[in-house]
Design a protein around this motif. Structure first.
Motif, PDB file in Angstrom:
ATOM      1  N   UNK A 242       2.031  -3.351  -6.789  1.00 26.06           N
ATOM      2  CA  UNK A 242       1.325  -4.389  -7.536  1.00 26.06           C
ATOM      3  C   UNK A 242       1.449  -5.769  -6.895  1.00 26.06           C
ATOM      4  N   UNK A 243       2.565  -6.062  -6.276  1.00 24.64           N
ATOM      5  CA  UNK A 243       2.757  -7.406  -5.712  1.00 24.64           C
ATOM      6  C   UNK A 243       1.914  -7.637  -4.463  1.00 24.64           C
ATOM      7  N   UNK A 244       1.925  -6.669  -3.565  1.00 19.81           N
ATOM      8  CA  UNK A 244       1.294  -6.896  -2.260  1.00 19.81           C
ATOM      9  C   UNK A 244      -0.057  -6.207  -2.108  1.00 19.81           C
ATOM     10  N   UNK A 245      -0.345  -5.239  -2.960  1.00 15.34           N
ATOM     11  CA  UNK A 245      -1.588  -4.488  -2.809  1.00 15.34           C
ATOM     12  C   UNK A 245      -1.492  -3.388  -1.754  1.00 15.34           C
ATOM     13  N   UNK A 246      -0.355  -3.323  -1.067  1.00 18.22           N
ATOM     14  CA  UNK A 246      -0.172  -2.216  -0.110  1.00 18.22           C
ATOM     15  C   UNK A 246       0.069  -0.925  -0.897  1.00 18.22           C
ATOM     16  N   UNK A 247      -0.036   0.200  -0.222  1.00 21.51           N
ATOM     17  CA  UNK A 247       0.363   1.442  -0.864  1.00 21.51           C
ATOM     18  C   UNK A 247       1.869   1.417  -1.101  1.00 21.51           C
ATOM     19  N   UNK A 248       2.307   2.263  -2.013  1.00 22.20           N
ATOM     20  CA  UNK A 248       3.731   2.280  -2.329  1.00 22.20           C
ATOM     21  C   UNK A 248       4.429   3.516  -1.737  1.00 22.20           C
ATOM     22  N   UNK A 249       5.691   3.600  -1.997  1.00 26.42           N
ATOM     23  CA  UNK A 249       6.513   4.652  -1.399  1.00 26.42           C
ATOM     24  C   UNK A 249       6.050   6.056  -1.801  1.00 26.42           C
ATOM     25  N   UNK A 250       5.680   6.211  -3.083  1.00 27.52           N
ATOM     26  CA  UNK A 250       5.225   7.521  -3.556  1.00 27.52           C
ATOM     27  C   UNK A 250       4.043   8.027  -2.726  1.00 27.52           C
ATOM     28  N   UNK A 251       3.089   7.113  -2.530  1.00 27.42           N
ATOM     29  CA  UNK A 251       1.899   7.490  -1.768  1.00 27.42           C
ATOM     30  C   UNK A 251       2.276   7.833  -0.335  1.00 27.42           C
ATOM     31  N   UNK A 252       3.106   6.981   0.252  1.00 29.18           N
ATOM     32  CA  UNK A 252       3.493   7.160   1.656  1.00 29.18           C
ATOM     33  C   UNK A 252       4.169   8.508   1.877  1.00 29.18           C
ATOM     34  N   UNK A 253       5.078   8.868   0.964  1.00 28.39           N
ATOM     35  CA  UNK A 253       5.823  10.110   1.151  1.00 28.39           C
ATOM     36  C   UNK A 253       4.879  11.311   1.248  1.00 28.39           C
ATOM     37  N   UNK A 254       3.896  11.346   0.349  1.00 29.33           N
ATOM     38  CA  UNK A 254       2.924  12.449   0.381  1.00 29.33           C
ATOM     39  C   UNK A 254       2.146  12.490   1.681  1.00 29.33           C
ATOM     40  N   UNK A 255       1.678  11.317   2.116  1.00 31.42           N
ATOM     41  CA  UNK A 255       0.894  11.246   3.346  1.00 31.42           C
ATOM     42  C   UNK A 255       1.735  11.646   4.553  1.00 31.42           C
ATOM     43  N   UNK A 256       2.954  11.124   4.588  1.00 29.26           N
ATOM     44  CA  UNK A 256       3.829  11.403   5.726  1.00 29.26           C
ATOM     45  C   UNK A 256       4.142  12.895   5.819  1.00 29.26           C
ATOM     46  N   UNK A 257       4.413  13.503   4.682  1.00 30.15           N
ATOM     47  CA  UNK A 257       4.741  14.938   4.732  1.00 30.15           C
ATOM     48  C   UNK A 257       3.547  15.771   5.203  1.00 30.15           C
ATOM     49  N   UNK A 258       2.355  15.359   4.788  1.00 30.08           N
ATOM     50  CA  UNK A 258       1.151  16.071   5.255  1.00 30.08           C
ATOM     51  C   UNK A 258       1.009  15.926   6.769  1.00 30.08           C
TER      52      UNK A 258
END
Ligand code: GH3
Ligand code: MG
Ligand code: MG
Ligand code: MG
Length: 323
Positions: free
Chosen positions: A165-181
């Protein structure tokens, strides 16, 4: 064709919503001290719905806190003030969004206007026409169920939010899924994945000297610089606090190191303008870089190596990259 597909999807969503919202029968609370009128309304509605009658407003207010889809009330009741009852429904947190259908006499303009001012959703003029009663009730129940559905859906998506919410970047939850894929693809013979762990140096000092809001400004400005200094295929995320991660698909350690160095220079090289331009802050970052090993399919070990490299950068004096 694309327009038709989109509209088909929309229809599908609404049809799906309708089926999840249950059948058409609604729970209707009829509030009227005119026994004969209440019974007629009740009988008419019980063909399609589950109506109950309350003749006293106190009891009706209690009942309204239970599972109710619509309240039909007599705005011209003899024994109680119908408009006051409606106002109480609107002022109680538990009932304020319930649809209200007011029964008013055909020629009672003043009461009708007051009812609308209180925020009733619709009016039923006496003498009551059964077809009109049924149609107006159905419309209100349908609308209520759809707004309930949208509200639940919104809560659901907020809970699953993938954006910081502060920066508008994706957050850790999203990143983890993408990274694992990405790692799974890499493990099946794809290119390696690199990650960088970024931590702002002495960030606490910024908060302590200028306040938390300025700290937030720095985080936002940093996010903008980060996003504009990675490639389109890279994924910059706010990992938490003043820590960021960039996931870099199809990238070896050497390329990742080069990108990290570019980001570091871009941050340290031009001060951050904060407090509406009143202050210029020099900000530095420490970056750790790591890349995936063959067969590595989980994100934690890779992120951990990047983190360890970042701490090494800290201990070597900050404002540097360690790969
Ligand atoms: P180091 O160079 O070792 O990283 O020092 P540091 O001061 O950056 O590290 P430390 O982990 O001690 O402090 C990080 C600070 O970041 C502490 C915390 O209050 C602050 N912080 C975390 N999240 C936010 C945020 O969303 N906004 C602001 N303004 N500050 C935050
Ligand atoms: Mg930190
Ligand atoms: Mg720290
Ligand atoms: Mg820090």
């Amino acid at each position: 064709l694309r327009e038709r597909e989109a509209s088909g999807r929309r229809m599908g969503v609404i049809a799906g919503a309708a089926s999840r919202m249950g059948g058409s029968g609604g729970r209707i609370l009829i509030v009227d001290d005119n026994q004969r009128q209440a019974e007629r309304v009740c009988a008419e509605l019980s063909i399609e719905h589950r109506p109950i009658v309350e003749t006293e407003p106190e009891k009706a207010l209690m009942a309204a806190r239970g599972p109710v889809d619509l309240i039909i009330f007599n705005a011209a009741a003899k024994g109680f003030d119908g408009l006051r009852f409606a106002a109480q429904i609107r002022s109680d947190e538990a009932t304020r969004s319930l649809p209200l259908l007011a029964i008013v006499d055909f020629d009672e303009r003043t009461r009708l206007v007051k009812a609308l001012e209180i925020g009733v959703n619709d009016i039923l003029a006496r003498p009551i026409d059964p077809g009109e009663l049924s149609a107006r009730a159905k419309t209100q129940i349908r609308r209520k169920r759809y707004t309930d559905y949208l509200r639940n859906n919104l809560d659901h998506s907020l809970e699953l939010a993938v954006t910081d919410q502060l920066t508008g970047l994706h957050n850790r939850r999203y990143m983890t899924g993408q990274l694992e894929a990405l790692l799974q693809r890499a493990a099946q013979g794809g290119e390696p994945v690199a990650v960088m762990a970024i931590d702002i140096d002495h960030f606490k000092k910024i908060n302590d000297s200028f306040g938390h809001d300025v700290g937030d400004e720095v985080l936002r400005e940093f996010a903008v610089r980060l996003a504009s200094n990675v490639r389109a295929i890279d994924l910059p995320v706010r990992h938490g606090g003043e820590e960021f991660v960039v996931v870099m698909p199809d990238t070896d350690l050497e390329d990742a190191h080069r990108i990290a160095e570019r980001i570091r220079l871009h941050v340290a090289g031009s001060p951050f303008r904060v407090m509406g331009g009143q202050e210029l802050l020099t900000v530095t970052i420490s970056i750790g870089v790591a890349s995936s090993l063959p067969e590595e399919a989980r994100s934690e070990p890779l992120l951990k190596r990047a983190d360890e490299a970042m701490y090494e950068a800290k201990s070597k004096g900050r404002n540097r990259v360690v790969a």
